[in-house]
Design an enzyme around this catalytic site. Structure first.
Site, short mmCIF file in Angstrom:
data_model
loop_
_atom_site.label_atom_id
_atom_site.label_comp_id
_atom_site.label_asym_id
_atom_site.label_seq_id
_atom_site.Cartn_x
_atom_site.Cartn_y
_atom_site.Cartn_z
N GLY A 251 1.09 -1.25 0.04
CA GLY A 251 0.09 -0.62 0.02
C GLY A 251 0.82 0.78 0.07
O GLY A 251 2.25 1.15 -0.76
N GLU B 283 5.27 -3.08 0.96
CA GLU B 283 5.89 -2.80 -0.53
C GLU B 283 4.77 -2.08 -0.15
O GLU B 283 3.55 -1.97 -0.35
CB GLU B 283 5.35 -4.05 -1.37
N CYS C 151 2.09 0.55 -9.28
CA CYS C 151 3.28 0.98 -8.41
C CYS C 151 4.23 0.81 -9.06
O CYS C 151 5.77 2.06 -8.65
CB CYS C 151 3.38 -0.14 -6.94
N THR D 135 3.02 3.85 1.05
CA THR D 135 4.36 4.77 1.99
C THR D 135 3.79 4.83 3.75
O THR D 135 4.10 4.89 4.92
CB THR D 135 5.52 5.45 1.32
N ALA D 136 2.62 6.36 3.48
CA ALA D 136 2.26 6.55 4.56
C ALA D 136 1.79 5.43 5.87
O ALA D 136 2.19 5.45 6.63
CB ALA D 136 1.40 7.47 4.18
N THR D 137 1.33 4.25 5.23
CA THR D 137 0.70 3.72 5.84
C THR D 137 0.98 2.72 6.36
O THR D 137 1.35 2.14 7.40
CB THR D 137 -0.59 2.75 5.01
P1 NAD Z 1 -2.74 2.79 1.21
O1 NAD Z 1 -2.02 2.48 2.05
O2 NAD Z 1 -4.45 3.08 1.61
O3 NAD Z 1 -4.02 1.10 1.69
C1 NAD Z 1 -3.55 -0.04 1.79
C2 NAD Z 1 -3.89 -1.03 2.65
O4 NAD Z 1 -4.10 -0.70 4.31
C3 NAD Z 1 -6.29 -1.15 2.32
O5 NAD Z 1 -6.18 -2.06 3.04
C4 NAD Z 1 -5.95 -0.21 3.86
O6 NAD Z 1 -7.56 -0.58 4.07
C5 NAD Z 1 -4.92 -0.71 4.37
N1 NAD Z 1 -4.83 0.30 5.76
C6 NAD Z 1 -4.63 1.84 5.47
N2 NAD Z 1 -4.62 2.06 6.81
C7 NAD Z 1 -4.08 1.64 7.11
C8 NAD Z 1 -4.01 1.29 9.29
N3 NAD Z 1 -4.13 2.70 9.55
N4 NAD Z 1 -3.59 0.58 9.66
C9 NAD Z 1 -3.23 -1.17 8.66
N5 NAD Z 1 -4.02 -1.19 7.31
C10 NAD Z 1 -4.47 0.27 6.89
O7 NAD Z 1 -2.97 1.84 0.07
P2 NAD Z 1 -3.68 2.15 -1.44
O8 NAD Z 1 -3.89 3.58 -1.28
O9 NAD Z 1 -5.01 0.85 -1.13
O10 NAD Z 1 -2.69 1.70 -2.28
C11 NAD Z 1 -2.04 2.27 -3.35
C12 NAD Z 1 -0.45 2.80 -2.57
O11 NAD Z 1 -0.61 1.47 -3.06
C13 NAD Z 1 0.26 3.45 -3.44
O12 NAD Z 1 1.46 3.67 -2.93
C14 NAD Z 1 1.18 2.46 -4.58
O13 NAD Z 1 2.56 2.45 -5.15
C15 NAD Z 1 0.91 1.15 -3.77
N6 NAD Z 1 1.62 0.10 -3.81
C16 NAD Z 1 2.83 -1.18 -4.31
C17 NAD Z 1 3.02 -1.51 -4.54
C18 NAD Z 1 4.28 -2.59 -4.34
O14 NAD Z 1 4.34 -3.40 -4.42
N7 NAD Z 1 5.20 -1.36 -4.38
C19 NAD Z 1 1.54 -2.58 -4.97
C20 NAD Z 1 0.52 -2.17 -5.33
C21 NAD Z 1 0.12 -0.43 -4.91
#
Ligand code: NAD
Length: 481
Positions: A226, A248, A282, A228-230
């Site tokens: 997900g 990731e 990503c 980077t902030a998360t």
């Molecule tokens: P996100 O971080 O908002 O959410 C990702 C997941 O984390 C979701 O299931 C969400 O519900 C959960 N989550 C959110 N806050 C949380 C917390 N405080 N505690 C536990 N879980 C929490 O990301 P997104 O908007 O769903 O996805 C987009 C991001 O994902 C982009 O930054 C993208 O680059 C990244 N991404 C990275 C890869 C990689 O392989 N490096 C692949 C795909 C997407």
């Protein structure tokens, strides 16, 4: 309206709070289902189920576990078109993309680990004249998998398959924005006779269900994909418990184009790497670095090709780009396009929302957008936009290209376009990214390590790396004298 449920202990059950979140179809902007907003109470129940299933699952042979993964892959394959429809409806991506990439890759994830697992040395020996060392890769117990909305089933299964193969039981939370294929995966598990409790799928927001999952004392590891902030929040919250973590995260990936590249192949692929999945990968190229001598030629050629891309109903086979994933995300991307102009960027193509007719008239569509004239230090070039927006940046020589590529907090992937093999080696050695493609993009051998450097990641997924992450190594040394 369809109401989704958690999949716990082999059964579909409603959240204890009876709270639900609206799920939207991005192409229409309309709510089409409701997904549980689970709380720590649901996570606790799922944990109990996973914990109870662990001894039985971990004691199966690797071959037996592999058979279950094969069964799941075969069942998914038999429903490929349905799953592609679900994924397209949930994400806004063209159904052709879900049919050709998302669902085939989810199938491949199960099949790959089903085949790779039995070749992995879960148990090996290192002997000398004094002792015999048995090195064991033991499963961890109950592990947590958290995935994002851009490649919902693809990335969900990329974690679940190796976790199960290694003998763990799983508590998985898909994105609340795109939960449908994860929900349907529960049905596949029932049809595959996967023992109850081995895979539990709990839906909900990050701050409720996700937070409860990462904070659960019994969960041994968290595999997260997900933003980077998360990822930072998860790292901070799990630090005191020393849970194993795989993160990731985001990217701001450069495509580096040298004059000596195979121009036509490069142009074709860079259009894909920029705008496939509405730029919401990503691994999307978001900063396009072009050697000065061919900057104008590239600019004109790129605009001509991008102008031909069709933004349309994801159900239409002719659409190259569908909708972006949510209203919030639509607004975020549009704000970045505005910011780019305030920072002095010139829009060469796109830059506006797309208004469609018929069922898509309220959907969240954005034109593929090309911007030039921005310094690499600008916010537009430093922050992850994660939409159909790219910037063009000229460079004079190799050294400058590497410097611009590395001038970023992120380090997920990069593509290098040159026919000079020595240059390709020099540049790939110096570019700070975990995944580098030379003269190609998104070509994957699932045995290779996948992940990012710097703020893009911690740890690697894929092949042996994933199986190592989901196991704990133990050395048993027995005296032989
Ligand atoms: P996100 O971080 O908002 O959410 C990702 C997941 O984390 C979701 O299931 C969400 O519900 C959960 N989550 C959110 N806050 C949380 C917390 N405080 N505690 C536990 N879980 C929490 O990301 P997104 O908007 O769903 O996805 C987009 C991001 O994902 C982009 O930054 C993208 O680059 C990244 N991404 C990275 C890869 C990689 O392989 N490096 C692949 C795909 C997407």
């Amino acid at each position: 309206m369809e109401q989704l449920a958690n999949f716990i202990n082999g059964k579909f059950i409603q959240p204890k709070s009876e709270e639900y979140i609206d799920v939207f179809e991005p192409a229409t902007g309309q709510v089409y289902s409701k997904v549980p907003n689970s709380s720590s109470a649901d996570i606790n129940v799922a944990f109990q189920a996973a914990n109870a299933a662990f001894p039985g699952w971990s004691e199966l042979t690797v071959t037996d576990r592999s058979q279950y993964l094969h069964k799941i892959a075969a069942l998914l394959e038999s429903q490929l078109d349905d799953f592609a429809d679900y994924e397209s409806r949930d994400t806004g991506k063209p159904v052709t993309l879900a049919q050709s990439v998302d669902i085939p890759r989810a199938i491949a994830n199960f099949r790959f680990f089903a085949e790779y697992g039995p070749t992995f040395k879960f148990d090996s020996e290192l002997n000398n004249d004094q002792s015999k060392n048995r090195v064991v890769h033991a499963p961890l117990g109950v592990v947590g998998c958290i995935s994002p909305w851009n490649l919902p089933l693809y990335l969900f299964t990329w974690k679940i398959a190796p976790a199960l193969m290694a003998g763990n039981t799983v508590l998985a939370k898909p994105s609340e924005i795109t939960p449908y294929t994860a929900y349907k995966l529960g049905e596949i598990c029932v049809d595959a006779n996967l023992p109850a409790g081995v895979l539990n799928i709990v839906h909900g927001q990050g701050i409720t269900a996700g937070d409860a999952l990462i904070n659960h004392k019994g969960v041994q590891a968290i595999s997260f994909t997900g933003g980077t902030a998360t990822g930072k929040i998860i790292a901070q919250k799990t630090a005191a418990s020393f849970k194993k973590l795989s993160l990731e995260m985001g990217g701001k990936n450069p495509a580096i184009i040298f004059t000596d590249c195979n121009y036509n192949k490069m142009l074709e692929t860079v259009v894909q790497s920029s705008f496939s999945n509405q730029g919401q990968l990503c691994l999307s190229s978001s900063r396009i670095l072009i050697q000065t001598e061919i900057f104008e030629q590239f600019k004109q050629g790129f605009i001509r090709k991008v102008a031909k891309l069709i933004v349309g109903d994801p159900q239409d086979n002719e659409s190259n780009l569908g909708a972006v994933s949510s209203k919030n995300h639509f607004e975020k991307v549009m704000n970045y396009i505005e910011l780019a102009q305030k920072e002095g960027g010139k829009i060469l193509w796109g830059g506006k929302a797309v208004k469609l007719n018929g069922r898509c008239k309220k959907g969240w569509f954005i034109e593929p957008t090309i911007i030039e004239g921005l310094n690499n230090a600008s916010k537009t070039n430093q922050e992850e936009i994660f939409g159909p927006v790219v910037t063009l940046i000229p460079f004079d020589d190799e050294e400058e290209a590497i410097q611009i590529a590395n001038e970023s907090d992120y380090g997920l992937s990069a593509t290098i376009w040159t026919e000079d093999k020595e240059r390709a080696t020099r540049v790939s050695n110096q570019v700070e990214a975990g995944v580098i493609w030379v003269n190609c993009w998104l070509v994957r051998d699932l045995r290779t390590p996948f992940g990012g450097m710097k703020q893009s990641g911690m740890g690697r997924e894929g092949g042996a790396e994933a199986l190592r992450f989901f196991t704990e190594q133990k050395n048993v040394c027995t005296s032989t004298v």
